[in-house]
Write a protein that holds these residues in place. Structure first.
Motif, PDB file in Angstrom:
ATOM      1  N   SER A 147       0.636  -1.185  -0.070  1.00 19.80           N
ATOM      2  CA  SER A 147      -0.209  -0.088  -0.141  1.00 19.80           C
ATOM      3  C   SER A 147       0.768   1.215   0.100  1.00 19.80           C
ATOM      4  CB  SER A 147      -1.027  -0.140   1.131  1.00 19.80           C
ATOM      5  OG  SER A 147      -0.269  -0.285   2.330  1.00 19.80           O
ATOM      6  N   ALA A 148       2.228   1.085   0.183  1.00 25.25           N
ATOM      7  CA  ALA A 148       2.971   2.246   0.304  1.00 25.25           C
ATOM      8  C   ALA A 148       3.636   2.757  -1.328  1.00 25.25           C
ATOM      9  CB  ALA A 148       4.097   2.195   1.230  1.00 25.25           C
ATOM     10  N   PHE A 149       3.293   1.612  -2.148  1.00 25.39           N
ATOM     11  CA  PHE A 149       3.525   2.110  -3.754  1.00 25.39           C
ATOM     12  C   PHE A 149       2.927   3.194  -4.153  1.00 25.39           C
ATOM     13  CE2 PHE A 149       4.489  -2.637  -4.816  1.00 25.39           C
ATOM     14  CZ  PHE A 149       5.759  -2.609  -4.539  1.00 25.39           C
ATOM     15  N   GLY A 150       3.837   4.161  -5.036  1.00 28.66           N
ATOM     16  CA  GLY A 150       3.067   4.984  -5.515  1.00 28.66           C
ATOM     17  C   GLY A 150       2.391   4.557  -6.800  1.00 28.66           C
ATOM     18  N   LEU A 172      -6.948   5.268  -0.574  1.00 34.88           N
ATOM     19  CA  LEU A 172      -6.061   4.655  -1.629  1.00 34.88           C
ATOM     20  C   LEU A 172      -6.150   4.961  -3.065  1.00 34.88           C
ATOM     21  CD1 LEU A 172      -4.409   1.787   0.698  1.00 34.88           C
ATOM     22  CD2 LEU A 172      -3.298   4.007  -0.069  1.00 34.88           C
ATOM     23  N   ARG A 175      -5.865   8.241  -4.081  1.00 35.60           N
ATOM     24  CA  ARG A 175      -4.567   9.083  -4.015  1.00 35.60           C
ATOM     25  C   ARG A 175      -3.745   8.264  -5.226  1.00 35.60           C
ATOM     26  NH1 ARG A 175      -2.318   8.344   1.182  1.00 35.60           N
ATOM     27  NH2 ARG A 175      -0.375   8.778   0.121  1.00 35.60           N
ATOM     28  N   LYS A 176      -3.755   6.872  -5.512  1.00 26.81           N
ATOM     29  CA  LYS A 176      -2.996   6.320  -6.198  1.00 26.81           C
ATOM     30  C   LYS A 176      -3.670   5.602  -7.514  1.00 26.81           C
ATOM     31  CE  LYS A 176      -0.440   5.555  -2.215  1.00 26.81           C
ATOM     32  NZ  LYS A 176       0.816   4.811  -1.533  1.00 26.81           N
ATOM     33  N   ARG A 547       8.892  10.367  -5.119  1.00 31.60           N
ATOM     34  CA  ARG A 547       8.125   9.960  -4.441  1.00 31.60           C
ATOM     35  C   ARG A 547       6.616   9.955  -4.745  1.00 31.60           C
ATOM     36  NH1 ARG A 547       9.250  11.613   1.662  1.00 31.60           N
ATOM     37  NH2 ARG A 547      11.321  10.374   1.856  1.00 31.60           N
ATOM     38  N   LYS A 548       6.427  11.000  -5.242  1.00 36.49           N
ATOM     39  CA  LYS A 548       4.967  11.109  -6.046  1.00 36.49           C
ATOM     40  C   LYS A 548       4.619   9.805  -6.757  1.00 36.49           C
ATOM     41  CE  LYS A 548       2.660  14.482  -8.069  1.00 36.49           C
ATOM     42  NZ  LYS A 548       2.808  15.718  -8.765  1.00 36.49           N
ATOM     43  N   LYS A 549       5.653   9.478  -7.787  1.00 37.41           N
ATOM     44  CA  LYS A 549       5.268   8.458  -8.692  1.00 37.41           C
ATOM     45  C   LYS A 549       5.627   7.073  -8.178  1.00 37.41           C
ATOM     46  CE  LYS A 549       6.216  10.267 -13.146  1.00 37.41           C
ATOM     47  NZ  LYS A 549       4.909   9.990 -13.616  1.00 37.41           N
ATOM     48  N   GLY A 551       6.226   6.204  -4.642  1.00 40.01           N
ATOM     49  CA  GLY A 551       5.907   6.216  -3.136  1.00 40.01           C
ATOM     50  C   GLY A 551       7.265   6.319  -2.440  1.00 40.01           C
ATOM     51  N   ALA A 552       7.200   6.487  -1.249  1.00 38.82           N
ATOM     52  CA  ALA A 552       8.355   6.746  -0.326  1.00 38.82           C
ATOM     53  C   ALA A 552       9.400   5.702  -0.087  1.00 38.82           C
ATOM     54  CB  ALA A 552       7.924   7.305   1.107  1.00 38.82           C
TER      55      ALA A 552
END
Ligand code: AMP
Length: 598
Positions: A147-150, A172, A175-176, A547-549, A551-552
């Motif tokens: 779930s932290a993937f961009g 999610l 946002r994604k 990060r936007k693309k 994920g952190a």
């Protein structure tokens, strides 16, 4: 084992940790390693499971849930969910069976066919577990997404796996996923868990679709070789690979849970891995349930104090975690563990990245028992090499192969074959003889890439290792440029591709830079297009873009600007050389380097 026998073992400042196996309680499932290895067969292991009623095959969800639900464990907590806001909810085997049946029925009502891919992407909520297992009941292929993937890694993985259904949260989705919907035209249904309004095609609310469905579902006949799970992993080049696993993998999940994690039915087990990655599925969902234990699901992200609280309050008896977390806990100190009542804890294991010997030994100081390192990877589906409850530990070693697994150190020959290296402590590639149930059955749509990972009967892992004269394996490093950061496998190509999508970037190269806590951190080197200046603002801009693309968790933490990147004469960027230069290491063979860059 005699001291003599240890003589050509890897020199370690830490002496072996001896086990008095007769004194261990409960008696370890794998009590006598040598004789168990000699007596083991996968057919016998298969007999530990039930199989579907009336000889209808083998289904992971049946072994994990339904066979317990209808028996003596029906009222036992299968999952104990600890919510972020302090909630604590037990889901019994019977409830889990009903909930997963509702989900399977909901899929059927939506017209989703067996074999189609159901992606699940959310934090560690009960619905994640219900959806994964329910999809398996319906004969669909369950595929977890971190779930932290961009948006970019999500789109690529859904395209590769032909995703038909996605289960996620409204937040999610907004946002994604909303922004990449046009890139995944095959995605017909999105089930949204929890509060929040969103708009789009094929969106369904979980509470209306799943909770309204019938709790009765008869698992369809399942061939043990039917595709069950699709896990994505990264290579050095190209897009991620979708490793295919079949229902039969459950035999290995179950047996490794018994042997490598020493699960006994009264255990309270906590696997801290996120189900977005393979460990969180094989050992965060399947193995504990097939073994009938109570499995802790903690929703909150890592926090050392909270983790100690969970171990103590939930009376965790078997704990499976990862080196990055252990190192972070080490930082807050040994006394924190000592001041707590951790008397229920009896076995601790670690996976995912090299576990430094200091961490193994710290376990001993802080908890009165060592961490047991074990090794495996997405492709192997389950634990392959481990330190076992009843076996002495050599701190720094990954342990010995599971019964039923033949592991070797091999050297590649010019002919394309491999030769097994028999001498102890010689470095080579870690290889496994094919033929265990949880071995991947292919990389989806990529026959050639799959074929290349074998030499004859040997599956080549891409890891470099050594074996000592007593059969303990020692990790050396990756044979390729793949990065392991906080236990997450990251393909440099995926990060480079995102960086060069930025208009200022001409070229990018990404390496794993050693980091005392994360193991490795993602570091990028970029060259800029004419008209763009290297500056602190540009660095921040590029990190923000990545990060936007991505994920952190995947984006680079450091970026350096370069005039040129070292390339081979054929134009391939030499990541290895960048890494050697970054670390001040010897540059190795640079004969193929373009001459003006030496
Ligand atoms: P993944 O497929 O994401 O599970 O990553 C698998 C890779 O993680 C392996 O090929 C190793 O490079 C690394 N790995 C896993 N477990 C260990 C371990 N115990 N020690 C060292 N590296 C490990």
């Amino acid at each position: 084992m005699s001291e003599e026998a240890l003589s050509d073992s890897r020199p370690s400042v830490y002496p072996p940790i001896r086990k008095d196996r007769e004194a261990l309680r409960p008696r370890p499932n794998l009590f006598d390693y040598e004789s168990e290895c000699a007596a083991f067969s996968w057919d016998k292991a298969r007999a530990l499971l039930d199989g579907l009623p009336d000889g209808q095959g083998l289904n992971i969800a049946y072994e994990a849930v339904d066979r317990h639900a209808s028996g003596a464990k029906g009222d036992k907590a299968a999952l104990r969910w600890l919510g972020k806001a302090g909630e604590r909810r037990d889901i019994t085997y019977r409830e889990l069976s009903e909930e997963t049946s509702r989900f399977a029925n909901a899929l059927k009502c939506l017209g989703v066919e067996p074999g189609e891919r159901v992606y699940v992407m959310m934090g560690r909520l009960p619905e994640l577990y219900i959806a994964m297992l329910g999809a398996l009941k319906a004969g669909c292929v369950a595929s977890p997404l971190f779930s932290a993937f961009g948006p970019e890694p999500i789109a690529v993985r859904m395209q590769l796996g032909d995703g038909r259904v996605l289960v996620t949260t409204p937040r999610l989705y907004k946002r994604k996923v909303a922004g990449i919907r046009d890139q995944v035209p095959g995605l017909a249904h999105v089930l949204l868990v929890g509060e929040g309004e969103v708009e789009g095609d094929g969106l369904h609310r979980w509470d209306r679709t799943v909770e309204a469905a019938s709790p009765q579902f008869t698992i369809r006949p399942t061939d043990p070789e039917d595709m069950a799970l699709l896990h994505f992993t990264s290579g050095t080049t190209g897009r991620p690979k979708g490793a295919i696993h079949v229902h039969q993998a459950v035999v290995a999940h179950h047996v490794t849970g018994r042997y490598a994690l020493d699960l006994h039915e009264d255990d309270v087990f906590w696997c801290t891995a996120d189900p977005g990655w393979v460990t969180g599925t094989s050992y965060g969902i399947i193995a504990p349930l097939t073994n009938g234990v109570t499995s802790i699901v903690a929703e909150a992200e890592f926090d050392a104090e909270t983790w100690f609280d969970i171990l103590e309050q939930e009376k965790v008896s078997v704990w499976y975690t990862a080196p990055t977390a252990i190192r972070m806990m080490m930082r807050i100190g040994t006394d924190v563990a000592k001041g707590r009542d951790l008397s229920a804890l009896r076995f601790m294991a670690s996976v995912g990245e090299p576990l430094n010997p200091e961490a193994v030994v710290w376990g001993q100081e802080a908890f009165g028992m060592p961490f047991h390192d074990n090794w495996w990877q997405t492709e192997t589906g389950g634990i392959m090499i481990a330190n076992y409850a009843a076996l002495d530990i050599r701190p720094g070693s990954m342990g010995r192969p599971m019964p039923g697994i033949e592991a070797a150190i091999v050297r590649k020959l010019d002919s394309g074959d491999v030769e097994v290296i028999d001498e102890p402590m010689v470095e080579g590639e870690l290889a496994l003889r094919r033929g265990w149930p949880s071995m991947m059955r292919g990389y989806l749509h990529e026959e050639e890439r799959y074929r290349k990972s074998f030499a004859g009967d040997w599956y080549l892992t891409g890891d470099l290792a050594q074996r000592d004269s007593d059969g303990y394996f020692w990790f050396v490093g990756r044979a390729d440029d793949v990065i392991k950061s906080a236990g997450h496998l990251i393909g440099p190509f995926e990060v480079e591709s995102a960086l060069i999508e930025h208009p200022a970037v001409a070229e990018a190269a990404v390496i794993g830079k050693p980091d005392p806590t994360l193991g490795e951190m993602v570091k990028a080197f970029v060259t800029l297009r004419p008209g763009h200046e290297a500056s602190e603002a540009m660095r921040r801009e590029l990190i923000g873009h990545a990060r936007k693309k991505l994920g952190a968790a995947v984006a680079p933490k450091e970026i350096d600007f370069r005039e040129n990147l070292p390339k081979t004469r054929s134009g391939k960027i030499m990541r290895r050389l960048l890494k050697a230069r970054e670390l001040g290491l010897p540059e190795g063979d640079i004969s193929t380097l373009e001459s003006d860059e030496k």
